[in-house]
Design a protein around this motif. Sequence first.
Motif, PDB file in Angstrom:
ATOM      1  N   LEU A 151      -7.755 -56.405  45.415  1.00  0.00           N
ATOM      2  CA  LEU A 151      -8.327 -56.830  44.145  1.00  0.00           C
ATOM      3  C   LEU A 151      -8.178 -58.335  43.922  1.00  0.00           C
ATOM      4  N   ASN A 152      -7.113 -58.926  44.478  1.00  0.00           N
ATOM      5  CA  ASN A 152      -6.877 -60.348  44.216  1.00  0.00           C
ATOM      6  C   ASN A 152      -7.948 -61.248  44.823  1.00  0.00           C
ATOM      7  N   GLN A 153      -8.762 -60.716  45.735  1.00  0.00           N
ATOM      8  CA  GLN A 153      -9.857 -61.518  46.269  1.00  0.00           C
ATOM      9  C   GLN A 153     -10.954 -61.748  45.229  1.00  0.00           C
ATOM     10  N   PHE A 154     -10.961 -60.928  44.181  1.00  0.00           N
ATOM     11  CA  PHE A 154     -11.974 -61.047  43.139  1.00  0.00           C
ATOM     12  C   PHE A 154     -11.437 -61.751  41.890  1.00  0.00           C
ATOM     13  N   TYR A 155     -10.194 -62.221  41.941  1.00  0.00           N
ATOM     14  CA  TYR A 155      -9.589 -62.858  40.782  1.00  0.00           C
ATOM     15  C   TYR A 155     -10.407 -64.031  40.244  1.00  0.00           C
ATOM     16  N   PRO A 156     -10.985 -64.888  41.101  1.00  0.00           N
ATOM     17  CA  PRO A 156     -11.748 -66.018  40.546  1.00  0.00           C
ATOM     18  C   PRO A 156     -12.929 -65.593  39.674  1.00  0.00           C
ATOM     19  N   TYR A 157     -13.378 -64.339  39.815  1.00  0.00           N
ATOM     20  CA  TYR A 157     -14.574 -63.889  39.099  1.00  0.00           C
ATOM     21  C   TYR A 157     -14.249 -62.990  37.909  1.00  0.00           C
ATOM     22  N   ILE A 158     -13.060 -62.418  37.870  1.00  0.00           N
ATOM     23  CA  ILE A 158     -12.748 -61.446  36.821  1.00  0.00           C
ATOM     24  C   ILE A 158     -11.551 -61.852  35.972  1.00  0.00           C
ATOM     25  N   ARG A 159     -11.016 -63.054  36.193  1.00  0.00           N
ATOM     26  CA  ARG A 159      -9.899 -63.524  35.375  1.00  0.00           C
ATOM     27  C   ARG A 159     -10.312 -64.735  34.541  1.00  0.00           C
ATOM     28  N   CYS A 160      -9.686 -64.866  33.408  1.00  0.00           N
ATOM     29  CA  CYS A 160      -9.968 -65.964  32.472  1.00  0.00           C
ATOM     30  C   CYS A 160      -9.255 -67.227  32.949  1.00  0.00           C
ATOM     31  N   GLY A 161      -9.988 -68.348  32.938  1.00  0.00           N
ATOM     32  CA  GLY A 161      -9.410 -69.608  33.367  1.00  0.00           C
ATOM     33  C   GLY A 161      -8.433 -70.200  32.373  1.00  0.00           C
ATOM     34  N   LEU A 162      -8.337 -69.629  31.171  1.00  0.00           N
ATOM     35  CA  LEU A 162      -7.430 -70.156  30.153  1.00  0.00           C
ATOM     36  C   LEU A 162      -6.103 -69.397  30.116  1.00  0.00           C
ATOM     37  N   CYS A 163      -6.161 -68.072  30.081  1.00  0.00           N
ATOM     38  CA  CYS A 163      -4.923 -67.285  30.009  1.00  0.00           C
ATOM     39  C   CYS A 163      -4.510 -66.713  31.365  1.00  0.00           C
ATOM     40  N   CYS A 164      -5.414 -66.805  32.371  1.00  0.00           N
ATOM     41  CA  CYS A 164      -5.149 -66.315  33.733  1.00  0.00           C
ATOM     42  C   CYS A 164      -4.994 -64.794  33.795  1.00  0.00           C
ATOM     43  N   GLY A 165      -5.341 -64.108  32.720  1.00  0.00           N
ATOM     44  CA  GLY A 165      -5.349 -62.650  32.747  1.00  0.00           C
ATOM     45  C   GLY A 165      -6.754 -62.133  32.988  1.00  0.00           C
ATOM     46  N   PHE A 166      -6.882 -60.818  33.145  1.00  0.00           N
ATOM     47  CA  PHE A 166      -8.200 -60.227  33.327  1.00  0.00           C
ATOM     48  C   PHE A 166      -9.033 -60.443  32.066  1.00  0.00           C
ATOM     49  N   LEU A 167     -10.343 -60.644  32.257  1.00  0.00           N
ATOM     50  CA  LEU A 167     -11.236 -60.936  31.135  1.00  0.00           C
ATOM     51  C   LEU A 167     -11.248 -59.798  30.118  1.00  0.00           C
ATOM     52  N   ILE A 168     -11.103 -60.158  28.866  1.00  0.00           N
ATOM     53  CA  ILE A 168     -11.205 -59.223  27.751  1.00  0.00           C
ATOM     54  C   ILE A 168     -12.228 -59.788  26.774  1.00  0.00           C
TER      55      ILE A 168
END
Length: 255
Positions: A30-47
């Motif tokens: 899953l970490n290979q997709f982190y640049p696309y599914i995580r927020c650049g501000l909080c570094c958590g998954f997009l909500i």
Amino acid sequence: MSIVPEKRKSQQRSTSLSDCDSDDEPKIPLNQFYPYIRCGLCCGFLIDASTITECLHTFCKSCIVKHFFYSNRCPTCSIVVHETQPLYNIRPDRQLQDIVYKMVPFLEEFEREQMRNFYKSRGLEVPNPVISSPSPVVSKKQRKEPLPQSIFTIPPELNVSLLLEFAGAEHGINNYKPLERPYLRVSGEATVRHVALFIRRKMELSSTCQVDMACGEHLLDHCQSLKDIKKIAGKEAYQDGLLVLHFALVLPSET
């Protein structure tokens, strides 16, 4: 004032993308997709994924709203999102949010539970979208209904449409950028000075250069408001419904 609950996100999950797939299919971490599914501000998954329309960078809704309290630039590329109201230029990205929920098991239910606890702990009514309930059946007729008009309508306070026409620069003024977007929609309470500051920033003018503006044959004072200019402007000052303001770059007069 709306209440934005704090989010707790699982940031270091070791889940693979194909946990629910058969064993004979290749598994992608899953970490290979982190640049696309995580927020650049909080570094958590997009909500509540929300995308900036100017540059298409996406963040959690609560994160980007908080960011715009003190900046009007995109946190990723630093483009100016909007001169005065950057929140007008973000849109919900429901497709991306659905992808995030499918890729990260239990994240959606975890967030719903966190929000329920947030509201209940403060004695507040839990908003309807947060309450767990069977998904309603959506008919084809309902799917064809347009999105709420509020997403597309222009805020009523931005009631003056301008066309900024460059009249030229005085000899000796060089190294300025062209004004790429001459169309502008602003509040009638704004003054000529505000428009001149906008031009100065966009054209990257030096401090030794000043912006003179005119409407028709009238040279405008920097203290004049746009709503007052609209009252005195004749039909010749309009082009396709836009108030035309001519501006020129001049050197400060010597006193």
